[in-house]
Motif scaffolding. Structure first.
Motif, PDB file in Angstrom:
ATOM      1  N   ALA A  52       0.836  -1.204   0.000  1.00 53.95           N
ATOM      2  CA  ALA A  52       0.000   0.000   0.000  1.00 53.95           C
ATOM      3  C   ALA A  52       0.867   1.249   0.000  1.00 53.95           C
ATOM      4  O   ALA A  52       1.741   1.412   0.853  1.00 53.95           O
ATOM      5  CB  ALA A  52      -0.909   0.005   1.221  1.00 53.95           C
ATOM      6  N   ILE A  53       0.623   2.114  -0.988  1.00 58.95           N
ATOM      7  CA  ILE A  53       1.278   3.414  -1.059  1.00 58.95           C
ATOM      8  C   ILE A  53       0.194   4.417  -1.417  1.00 58.95           C
ATOM      9  O   ILE A  53      -0.405   4.334  -2.491  1.00 58.95           O
ATOM     10  CB  ILE A  53       2.403   3.447  -2.113  1.00 58.95           C
ATOM     11  CG1 ILE A  53       3.468   2.402  -1.787  1.00 58.95           C
ATOM     12  CG2 ILE A  53       3.019   4.841  -2.178  1.00 58.95           C
ATOM     13  CD1 ILE A  53       4.541   2.262  -2.856  1.00 58.95           C
ATOM     14  N   ASN A  54      -0.087   5.348  -0.525  1.00 51.60           N
ATOM     15  CA  ASN A  54      -1.152   6.318  -0.728  1.00 51.60           C
ATOM     16  C   ASN A  54      -0.643   7.702  -0.346  1.00 51.60           C
ATOM     17  O   ASN A  54      -1.020   8.264   0.672  1.00 51.60           O
ATOM     18  CB  ASN A  54      -2.380   5.931   0.116  1.00 51.60           C
ATOM     19  CG  ASN A  54      -3.580   6.795  -0.201  1.00 51.60           C
ATOM     20  OD1 ASN A  54      -3.676   7.375  -1.264  1.00 51.60           O
ATOM     21  ND2 ASN A  54      -4.493   6.873   0.746  1.00 51.60           N
ATOM     22  N   ARG A  55       0.245   8.228  -1.164  1.00 50.45           N
ATOM     23  CA  ARG A  55       0.884   9.518  -0.888  1.00 50.45           C
ATOM     24  C   ARG A  55       0.657  10.465  -2.057  1.00 50.45           C
ATOM     25  O   ARG A  55       0.564  10.039  -3.195  1.00 50.45           O
ATOM     26  CB  ARG A  55       2.385   9.313  -0.676  1.00 50.45           C
ATOM     27  CG  ARG A  55       2.667   8.410   0.497  1.00 50.45           C
ATOM     28  CD  ARG A  55       4.138   8.024   0.566  1.00 50.45           C
ATOM     29  NE  ARG A  55       4.345   7.170   1.706  1.00 50.45           N
ATOM     30  CZ  ARG A  55       4.584   7.620   2.930  1.00 50.45           C
ATOM     31  NH1 ARG A  55       4.687   8.889   3.146  1.00 50.45           N
ATOM     32  NH2 ARG A  55       4.731   6.776   3.930  1.00 50.45           N
ATOM     33  N   ASN A  56       0.594  11.733  -1.774  1.00 43.67           N
ATOM     34  CA  ASN A  56       0.372  12.738  -2.818  1.00 43.67           C
ATOM     35  C   ASN A  56       1.669  13.464  -3.155  1.00 43.67           C
ATOM     36  O   ASN A  56       1.722  14.680  -3.190  1.00 43.67           O
ATOM     37  CB  ASN A  56      -0.698  13.739  -2.367  1.00 43.67           C
ATOM     38  CG  ASN A  56      -2.051  13.085  -2.263  1.00 43.67           C
ATOM     39  OD1 ASN A  56      -2.395  12.241  -3.069  1.00 43.67           O
ATOM     40  ND2 ASN A  56      -2.817  13.463  -1.258  1.00 43.67           N
ATOM     41  N   THR A  57       2.723  12.698  -3.373  1.00 43.31           N
ATOM     42  CA  THR A  57       4.006  13.271  -3.752  1.00 43.31           C
ATOM     43  C   THR A  57       4.589  12.446  -4.893  1.00 43.31           C
ATOM     44  O   THR A  57       4.029  11.443  -5.301  1.00 43.31           O
ATOM     45  CB  THR A  57       4.995  13.279  -2.564  1.00 43.31           C
ATOM     46  OG1 THR A  57       5.207  11.934  -2.135  1.00 43.31           O
ATOM     47  CG2 THR A  57       4.471  14.095  -1.403  1.00 43.31           C
ATOM     48  N   LEU A  74      12.055  -9.550  -9.675  1.00 44.37           N
ATOM     49  CA  LEU A  74      11.099  -9.214  -8.636  1.00 44.37           C
ATOM     50  C   LEU A  74       9.745  -8.933  -9.252  1.00 44.37           C
ATOM     51  O   LEU A  74       9.652  -8.227 -10.256  1.00 44.37           O
ATOM     52  CB  LEU A  74      11.574  -7.981  -7.863  1.00 44.37           C
ATOM     53  CG  LEU A  74      10.619  -7.440  -6.804  1.00 44.37           C
ATOM     54  CD1 LEU A  74      10.447  -8.442  -5.668  1.00 44.37           C
ATOM     55  CD2 LEU A  74      11.138  -6.118  -6.275  1.00 44.37           C
ATOM     56  N   GLN A  75       8.711  -9.479  -8.663  1.00 45.74           N
ATOM     57  CA  GLN A  75       7.351  -9.193  -9.107  1.00 45.74           C
ATOM     58  C   GLN A  75       6.626  -8.489  -7.971  1.00 45.74           C
ATOM     59  O   GLN A  75       6.687  -8.912  -6.817  1.00 45.74           O
ATOM     60  CB  GLN A  75       6.623 -10.485  -9.449  1.00 45.74           C
ATOM     61  CG  GLN A  75       5.229 -10.232  -9.992  1.00 45.74           C
ATOM     62  CD  GLN A  75       4.601 -11.509 -10.539  1.00 45.74           C
ATOM     63  OE1 GLN A  75       5.269 -12.508 -10.777  1.00 45.74           O
ATOM     64  NE2 GLN A  75       3.312 -11.474 -10.726  1.00 45.74           N
ATOM     65  N   ILE A  76       5.965  -7.379  -8.309  1.00 46.30           N
ATOM     66  CA  ILE A  76       5.166  -6.651  -7.329  1.00 46.30           C
ATOM     67  C   ILE A  76       3.722  -6.728  -7.802  1.00 46.30           C
ATOM     68  O   ILE A  76       3.403  -6.297  -8.909  1.00 46.30           O
ATOM     69  CB  ILE A  76       5.629  -5.205  -7.171  1.00 46.30           C
ATOM     70  CG1 ILE A  76       7.089  -5.178  -6.704  1.00 46.30           C
ATOM     71  CG2 ILE A  76       4.723  -4.457  -6.194  1.00 46.30           C
ATOM     72  CD1 ILE A  76       7.701  -3.816  -6.616  1.00 46.30           C
ATOM     73  N   ASN A  77       2.867  -7.276  -6.972  1.00 48.00           N
ATOM     74  CA  ASN A  77       1.455  -7.443  -7.310  1.00 48.00           C
ATOM     75  C   ASN A  77       0.599  -6.504  -6.492  1.00 48.00           C
ATOM     76  O   ASN A  77       0.698  -6.486  -5.265  1.00 48.00           O
ATOM     77  CB  ASN A  77       1.008  -8.886  -7.013  1.00 48.00           C
ATOM     78  CG  ASN A  77       1.779  -9.880  -7.842  1.00 48.00           C
ATOM     79  OD1 ASN A  77       1.929  -9.720  -9.031  1.00 48.00           O
ATOM     80  ND2 ASN A  77       2.281 -10.906  -7.182  1.00 48.00           N
ATOM     81  N   LYS A  78      -0.218  -5.722  -7.184  1.00 47.20           N
ATOM     82  CA  LYS A  78      -1.223  -4.873  -6.568  1.00 47.20           C
ATOM     83  C   LYS A  78      -0.650  -3.869  -5.595  1.00 47.20           C
ATOM     84  O   LYS A  78      -0.690  -4.034  -4.391  1.00 47.20           O
ATOM     85  CB  LYS A  78      -2.285  -5.733  -5.881  1.00 47.20           C
ATOM     86  CG  LYS A  78      -3.495  -4.946  -5.439  1.00 47.20           C
ATOM     87  CD  LYS A  78      -4.513  -5.841  -4.784  1.00 47.20           C
ATOM     88  CE  LYS A  78      -5.577  -5.027  -4.092  1.00 47.20           C
ATOM     89  NZ  LYS A  78      -6.384  -5.835  -3.217  1.00 47.20           N
ATOM     90  N   ILE A  79      -0.151  -2.771  -6.142  1.00 48.33           N
ATOM     91  CA  ILE A  79       0.165  -1.615  -5.310  1.00 48.33           C
ATOM     92  C   ILE A  79      -1.135  -0.842  -5.219  1.00 48.33           C
ATOM     93  O   ILE A  79      -1.698  -0.427  -6.227  1.00 48.33           O
ATOM     94  CB  ILE A  79       1.281  -0.743  -5.904  1.00 48.33           C
ATOM     95  CG1 ILE A  79       2.584  -1.523  -5.922  1.00 48.33           C
ATOM     96  CG2 ILE A  79       1.435   0.537  -5.114  1.00 48.33           C
ATOM     97  CD1 ILE A  79       3.759  -0.777  -6.468  1.00 48.33           C
TER      98      ILE A  79
END
Length: 81
Positions: A52-57, A74-79
């Motif tokens: 989870a990343i929820n930033r306004n920058t 590397l696999q990143i699923n669902k940010i």
């Protein structure tokens, strides 16, 4: 500066990051040029799930700023916010 080498050893369930930092989630690794990640990160074909990343920058990802760095396998699923 962040100039070490890392190897992921298993999948990561990062769903808990949704409540971190007053709800803004995960703080990206290396957010400014002076603090850029400059090392290597070997994912070893594992994955990071539900980060989870929820930033306004700017610089919003697992790694916010990279300089001469290597990120591999590397696999990143669902940010998600």
């Amino acid at each position: 500066m962040l100039n070490k080498s890392y190897i992921l050893n298993n999948d990561i369930n990062a769903s808990g990051t949704a409540t971190w930092n007053s709800g803004t989630g995960f703080m990206p690794i290396g957010t400014l040029y002076d603090t850029s990640f400059r090392g290597s990160f070997e994912g070893a074909n594992y994955s990071i799930n539900d980060l989870a990343i929820n930033r306004n920058t700017y610089n919003q990802a697992l790694f916010g700023s990279l300089v001469n760095a290597t990120i591999a396998n590397l696999q990143i699923n669902k940010i998600a916010p």
